[in-house]
Each structure stands twice: as structure tokens, then as C-alpha cells.
Design a protein around this motif. Sequence first.
Motif, mmCIF file in Angstrom:
data_model
loop_
_atom_site.group_PDB
_atom_site.id
_atom_site.type_symbol
_atom_site.label_atom_id
_atom_site.label_comp_id
_atom_site.label_asym_id
_atom_site.label_seq_id
_atom_site.Cartn_x
_atom_site.Cartn_y
_atom_site.Cartn_z
ATOM 1 N N LEU A 97 21.686 13.911 -15.777
ATOM 2 C CA LEU A 97 20.880 15.613 -14.633
ATOM 3 C C LEU A 97 22.045 16.662 -14.749
ATOM 4 N N THR A 98 21.225 17.555 -14.527
ATOM 5 C CA THR A 98 21.994 18.461 -14.417
ATOM 6 C C THR A 98 21.434 19.489 -12.941
ATOM 7 N N VAL A 99 22.350 20.702 -12.591
ATOM 8 C CA VAL A 99 22.279 21.397 -11.738
ATOM 9 C C VAL A 99 20.815 21.481 -10.999
ATOM 10 N N ARG A 100 19.875 22.380 -12.226
ATOM 11 C CA ARG A 100 18.642 22.275 -11.926
ATOM 12 C C ARG A 100 17.645 20.794 -11.689
ATOM 13 N N ASP A 101 18.129 20.203 -12.115
ATOM 14 C CA ASP A 101 17.574 18.676 -11.893
ATOM 15 C C ASP A 101 17.726 18.148 -10.173
ATOM 16 N N PHE A 102 19.601 18.877 -9.483
ATOM 17 C CA PHE A 102 19.471 18.321 -8.478
ATOM 18 C C PHE A 102 18.402 19.855 -8.140
ATOM 19 N N MET A 103 18.855 20.991 -7.358
ATOM 20 C CA MET A 103 17.771 21.290 -6.972
ATOM 21 C C MET A 103 15.918 20.974 -6.842
ATOM 22 N N ALA A 104 15.685 21.246 -8.335
ATOM 23 C CA ALA A 104 13.947 20.149 -8.191
ATOM 24 C C ALA A 104 14.392 19.092 -7.372
ATOM 25 N N ILE A 105 15.217 18.255 -7.177
ATOM 26 C CA ILE A 105 15.734 16.974 -6.228
ATOM 27 C C ILE A 105 15.803 17.374 -5.076
ATOM 28 N N GLN A 106 16.344 18.441 -4.591
ATOM 29 C CA GLN A 106 16.394 18.843 -3.127
ATOM 30 C C GLN A 106 14.988 19.911 -2.733
ATOM 31 N N THR A 107 14.319 20.038 -3.638
ATOM 32 C CA THR A 107 13.162 20.910 -2.865
ATOM 33 C C THR A 107 12.369 19.977 -3.242
ATOM 34 N N ASP A 108 12.367 18.707 -3.586
ATOM 35 C CA ASP A 108 11.332 17.853 -4.330
ATOM 36 C C ASP A 108 10.319 17.950 -3.124
ATOM 37 N N GLN A 109 8.742 17.944 -2.841
ATOM 38 C CA GLN A 109 7.395 17.445 -2.187
ATOM 39 C C GLN A 109 6.739 16.379 -1.855
ATOM 40 N N LYS A 110 6.897 15.645 -3.271
ATOM 41 C CA LYS A 110 6.304 14.935 -3.625
ATOM 42 C C LYS A 110 6.743 13.611 -2.530
ATOM 43 N N SER A 111 5.244 13.216 -1.801
ATOM 44 C CA SER A 111 5.567 12.051 -1.161
ATOM 45 C C SER A 111 5.662 10.730 -1.383
ATOM 46 N N LYS A 112 6.090 10.051 -1.076
ATOM 47 C CA LYS A 112 6.295 8.140 -1.232
ATOM 48 C C LYS A 112 5.405 7.848 -0.337
ATOM 49 N N LEU A 113 4.858 7.746 0.420
ATOM 50 C CA LEU A 113 4.294 7.445 1.341
ATOM 51 C C LEU A 113 2.759 7.868 1.538
ATOM 52 N N ALA A 114 3.011 9.136 1.103
ATOM 53 C CA ALA A 114 0.778 9.550 0.532
ATOM 54 C C ALA A 114 0.967 8.624 -0.747
ATOM 55 N N VAL A 115 1.002 8.730 -1.409
ATOM 56 C CA VAL A 115 1.081 7.774 -3.161
ATOM 57 C C VAL A 115 1.198 6.419 -2.237
ATOM 58 N N SER A 116 1.782 6.039 -1.609
ATOM 59 C CA SER A 116 1.078 4.737 -1.375
ATOM 60 C C SER A 116 0.416 4.349 -0.471
ATOM 61 N N MET A 117 -0.316 5.630 0.346
ATOM 62 C CA MET A 117 -1.509 5.088 0.546
ATOM 63 C C MET A 117 -3.020 6.362 0.286
ATOM 64 N N LYS A 118 -2.803 6.935 -0.052
ATOM 65 C CA LYS A 118 -4.444 7.472 -0.606
ATOM 66 C C LYS A 118 -4.908 6.747 -1.691
ATOM 67 N N ASP A 119 -4.352 5.686 -1.982
ATOM 68 C CA ASP A 119 -5.604 5.154 -3.035
ATOM 69 C C ASP A 119 -6.320 3.706 -1.485
ATOM 70 N N GLY A 120 -5.622 3.463 -1.048
ATOM 71 C CA GLY A 120 -6.238 2.999 -0.022
ATOM 72 C C GLY A 120 -7.367 3.735 1.163
ATOM 73 N N ILE A 121 -6.911 5.035 1.375
ATOM 74 C CA ILE A 121 -8.073 5.976 2.328
ATOM 75 C C ILE A 121 -8.915 5.383 1.151
ATOM 76 N N VAL A 122 -9.242 6.033 -0.363
ATOM 77 C CA VAL A 122 -10.014 5.928 -0.834
ATOM 78 C C VAL A 122 -11.131 5.366 -1.309
ATOM 79 N N ASP A 123 -10.259 3.792 -1.301
ATOM 80 C CA ASP A 123 -11.026 2.494 -1.649
ATOM 81 C C ASP A 123 -11.861 2.177 -0.270
ATOM 82 N N ALA A 124 -11.042 2.881 0.534
ATOM 83 C CA ALA A 124 -12.015 1.984 2.096
ATOM 84 C C ALA A 124 -13.630 3.004 2.408
#
Length: 802
Positions: free
Chosen positions: A532-559
Amino acid sequence: MPIWKRILIIIALILIGALIAGTVIVRRISTRGLPDYTGQVRLKGLEQTVTVYRDRYGVPHVYARSTKDLYRAVGYCMAQDRLWQMDLLRRVTAGRLSEIFGADLVETDLLMRALRIREKSKRVIAGTDPSMLEPLQAFCDGVNSYIQERGGALPPEFTILGYRPEPWEMEHSVRLICYMAWDLTLPWKSEMAIIRIGEKVDRARLADLVPHIGDFTSLVYPGYAGLSEEMELRNLLLARMEPLERLGCGVFAGSNNWAVSGRRSADGSPMLANDMHLGLFAPGIWYQMHQSVEGGMDVTGVVLPGQPAVVCGHNAHIAWGMTNVMIDDMDFFLEKTNPDNPGEYYYRGGWRKMEVRKERILVSGGAPAEREIRFTAHGPVISGIRKLSGRVVTMKWIGNEESNELRTVFLLNRAKDWRDFTEALRTFRAISQNIVYADRKGNIGLYCAAGIPVRGKGKGIGVMPGWTGEYEWKGFVPFERQPHSYNPPCGYVVSANNRTVGDAYPYFIGHWFELPWRYDRIREMLEAKERLTVRDFMAIQTDQKSKLAVSMKDGIVDALGSDAPLSAAEKRGLAMLAAWDGAMTKQSGAAALFEKFYERFLYNCLHDEIGDELYGEFTGDRVAPNYAVDYLWKMKSSPWFDDIATKDRVEDFTDMTRKSFRDAVSWLVGEMGDDPGGWRWGDIHPFTLSHPLGSVKVLAMLFGLNRGPFMTGGSYHTVRPYSYQFDDPFRVTDGASERHIFTTADWDRSLTVIPTGTSGIPASDHYCDQTKLYVKDGYHQDFVSRGLVKRAARHVMILRPR
């Protein structure tokens, strides 16, 4: 000229004159507290010359030849930038806010006095090595030199509120460190509501709302192995603390930190990242500073205004950062009082006299408030602040136990290796942090620096009998048995307020941890690359991908399925959600839809059975509602799914999901139009940097106290955290109060940013000059090599002995 024209001209001239005079007065009040960052200053008590370089953001780099001279200069520089904020925090810890803000703060002042922070501070000073107190006194002298030098040319808040700062003393600095231990982040509003909900619903429903802690295996340290009255008391304490949150005086809520070893970094040396999550206010809670003694300490990072040591940062040898452990370190005791003498209480076989302290609280614009605080062996009588069923209930709190965080931060600033680091942490007991570590020798680690109570009976749940001695704290978990990790085989350590240890660990820490969405996402990104590089650390600190949303969105679509009748807007919204990657960017319409769905799902499941009042209490904190939704979503079967208003059918998970989706779309159509392509998460998710006096609109306008609003992405469940409360969606309440990335291979490649700026004076160019950078997920360099610091300097101040 007709007389009426003459009168109008005279009135116009008077108004213009008044406007000009008013503008001049406001301008003078706004700017007369601005310091001069250049030139030479004769400083009383200084022994040798000190040089202060300030970069483009006004961050001071202080170079001295002795420790005493360094801290004297640190005090002077900090007072230049943050004098009123320092005084505000000092007043918080002393219970003296009513003197400047009026009668509304009397009960808050009373609570702060009941915490006995002053007494604890005196004990800390008495037990601290004189070699640490000498530089602390030098810091105080530097602050006082600046106060004396300025005379009446002070920051505008002093003029607006009509008072002058008192001299700064060592005890004031130590109080601030002790105050950091007063942590009310646990979801006690929700706990209170859960107890009351239990009186209305059956056990099956109630069980779905409490933490199923065993379900969460994402651990910080994987290898380590009368209730309603308590909630009423905790609720009371929260109410007394809310004014402090509005004033921007909260410390240590959520946070992220991690470190990787040299075999996981591109340059072969450890790297470390930290961002502490707090309320977003102006001025911000942290003060960036670099402190260097010739041939000695060389440390940089963030400082709590009012005390001189770097709280989180790096020196020439190690780097460190903090996250909240989320520990349960407060218990309540019911005292048995003497019916013939209410001033006595029964304790372990005999009657004892309560300590009684009379408090006189000065009130701005009113008569002094006379109050009385009583104490038993357990602590202050909290029920005395507001009578509770005629009973006497006391509070035992970790902050009154023996610890010395002053020693810890001073030693951390000078530590050279893991041994020095852990030795420093031995006295860091009251604040309870997971402290991450990396050094130039290639080592990484993480230590749970916390006073973990070893209780007699029970786990501190409910109001316990105080007279038997059976429920007392027997001591604390030995330092060596506090959870920690050093050079783990995986090559990294992470903490994000998630569950600390597993069931095999023999001591109770708590149960209201943050769910592991941020922690799991950080680990996922760390494991995505070999190096990992400094740029990778920057990307992690400012990451906006949600594990919560990913875990729920398919269930919403299926329902929603193919058989659900949908409007045009609902169809487009569903398609947008199905194609979404879970990134909570401010431009994302799917992010807005998901957040509103989540809020509606919780509401639709619970509100019909518990009503407005209880629902408002339950959602007053964020953590408990998240546990409820998490469990309901995983189980797909619960009596909460039935809408009791419909008598002819029993709704299930699919029905509740469909209703919540339609409600979310309807709300978004009303807010942002019927074209989902025009929905933007950032448009309904703003944050404002509010000044403590910024709620007074006239003052905010005249003196430019507030900044914003700023549209932003992220959420409480993303690594880039911009949180809100369910009872006020979706206005941002807190976020990253600082971001640091430290590179042990070359400290000069380290990066940092804060949401505001160096200065606490609204008229200063450095009041919020990092805000634009922060909002855009940017950083600035954090040089420590003197040559680079000198070349980057925009201002140079020479302090000479008087």
C-alpha cells in the motif's frame, strides 16, 4: 427646499452615519484580536531565542533550545490563535459557563462540578514528576504573557460577552485532559426507550431491539479471548451535556485508525492513519502544531487547546492515533439513607456521613444560583440534580479513579519504541482509547488503553444496591491483560469503535459497540493490495462505499420483485438502486434513496406499536436503532413487521420493505422532484461549521461566525464519516475532526488536514482556510525537517528573552 425634503435628507444622513459608525465598530471588534505572526517579540522568562515558522495555513512550527523555552513559546502561540476557545473549555471543566451565558447553563455547571474534575486535577498534579510540571508551568507563563501583552485587544467573543480572561494556571490544563474522560457516547437515550418499550410489547419483540453481540465476529483484537431508573439517570446526564455539544466541546466520539507493517507498504516501512470523529464546529477542537527542541523532542500532530502536549501525532521515532473503545465505565448505586438523619448512608456494616458541598454559581444577568451537591463513597448524588422517586442514587465514574493522562501524553511525545509507548499508556486509564502504533524500526501495534473495571456482582446494568459492597469495583484489569496486538501475522492492525474482543475474554468491556461496517471496509481495502502507498491510505480514509448499503440493496430489489405495482418514479428509483455500487457520494441519487429507505424501514417497523414519544427516544441515538435494523433485516421474520393498524392481514418482511421503499420515493419526490435522475444525496446531507455564538443570527451575520452549509457525501456507516441522528435526518452532526497519514520511512511525506483552520478568530484568514481542502478530501503536507519547514514558511516570528 421644502421642509419635508430637508427632514428626509437629515434622516438619511443620520442613518448613513450610523451605518458607517456601526461598520467601523464591528470591524474594530472583529479584528483587534488578530495577532501578528511576524517580527520579534520579547517574552518574559525566556532563556534563549525561539523561532516560530508558520506555513500557508498558519500552522506553527516552534523551534527552541530547551524544553522550558519550547513550552513557553507554545503557550504564547496557542493563545494567539485559540484564547477564547481555551477559556471556554476551561469554563466547561470548572462549571462556570453560566457566568457568561446565563441561567440556562446552571444545571450543566452543577453537573460538571459534581464530576470533581478540579479535585482529580489536583491529585494528578500532586502525583506527577516535577520534570513534567516545569514545562507545563512554562506553557502557562507563555499564555499569560500573551494575555498581558494584548490588554484589551482580545478576540471578539470577550467583547461580545463582556468579560476578560483570567490568568492561566497548570490546573486548568490538567482539567482539560481530565475532561476528555467524560464520554457520553453510549446510546443511553435508546436504552431508556428500550426499557419503556418492554413495558408495552412482548419479549419476542423486545429481543429484536437489543444487541445480539455474539453475531458480530469482526473484532479489534481477534485473539482475545432496577433498570428503568438507571436509564432515567443516564437520560438526565445526557440532557445536562447537550449544551456542551452545541458549544463544540465534545471530545472523542467515533474514530478510525490503522497501521500496516513494512511488508505491506510500498516503501517497506510502516504507515499509520488516524481520523477522530467529533462534532463539526468552528473553531475545531484540534490545534495543529509542530514542536521541536534542539537535540531532543521533535513532535507534530494535534493538540487540545489549553494544554501543550500533542495528543495524536508522531515524533522522530514513533507515530500514534486513537479511537474510542466504547467501554461501559459508569455505574449507578441506590444508597440506603438513615431515616433519622438523611445526611447519613449505610455502607458495609455502618452509617457514614455524606460529604456536602455548597456551590454558588454566578449567572450572567441574574442572581447567583445556590446549590448543594452530596457525595457518598461511590460518587456524587445524581438524583439530587433532579429528584428520582424519593430515592438517593449515586454515580461511580472512571474519571474519578486514579490515572494520569498528563503523564501519558508527555511520555508519548518522547517515546522511542514499543516499550516506551506501552510504559506511557499504563496511566492512561480514564479516557479509554484503542491507540494504534507504528515506529521507524518496522513495528506496528494496537493497545486498548482503558480502565476496564473488574466488577463484583453483575455487569453494571441497572441501579445496584450500594450498601452491601457486593457490587463494588474490585479493581481494574491488569495492564498486561488489556487487549493488545503487536506485529500480527496479517501485517496490519485496525480499530473503528467495533466490538473489542470475543466471548473468550474473561472481562466485561461493554455491549453498545459500533457495528463493524467501517472496520470491515477498511480491512477489505487493506487486503485488496499486497503493498500500500500513501495514495492508497488517502483513498481508504476518504472512501464512501458502504458495506451496509451493499449488504441490503439486493434484498430491497428482490422484495420489490416483478409483481409489485410501481409508479414511474418508483421504477426508475428501483433501477437506479439495482445498478448502484454502494458509494455514498454527494452526487448519488441511489445513496439518497437508500438512506431514506433505511430511515422509513425503521419507522414503519416500530412506530405503529410504540408511538411518537417512544420512537423519538429510541432514535435519539444512532447505535441502538442500527442494531435493531440489522437484526430485523437478517432474520426476515419478526412480529415487528405486522402493521397493527391493518386488522384484516398480517404484514411480513416483503410488505414492510415495499411500503418503506414507496414512502422513501414519495418523500424524495417531494424534496427533489419526480425525476430520480435529479436526486442528490449531498442536497439533503449538508454540514455547517457553527460557532458557539453562531446560533444568534445577528452575531453570526455581523462577525461571520459560521461557515457553510457544505453539501457532502458519506454517512455514519462509511469510512469517510458524516453522521446524522435519526431524529433529525439527514443533517450532518459530526465527521472526521482531523485526518492524518504518517509515513515512518520519511516523516516529511506525512499528510494532514482539519475541517477548519489554525485560528479561532473569525476575522482571521486562517479561521477556516482548510475547509475547502477538507470538503474536497484533500490534504496538506506536514513537514518536520527544518529546511523544508523554513522554505514553506509564510510567516516567521522570533521570540527573544526580555
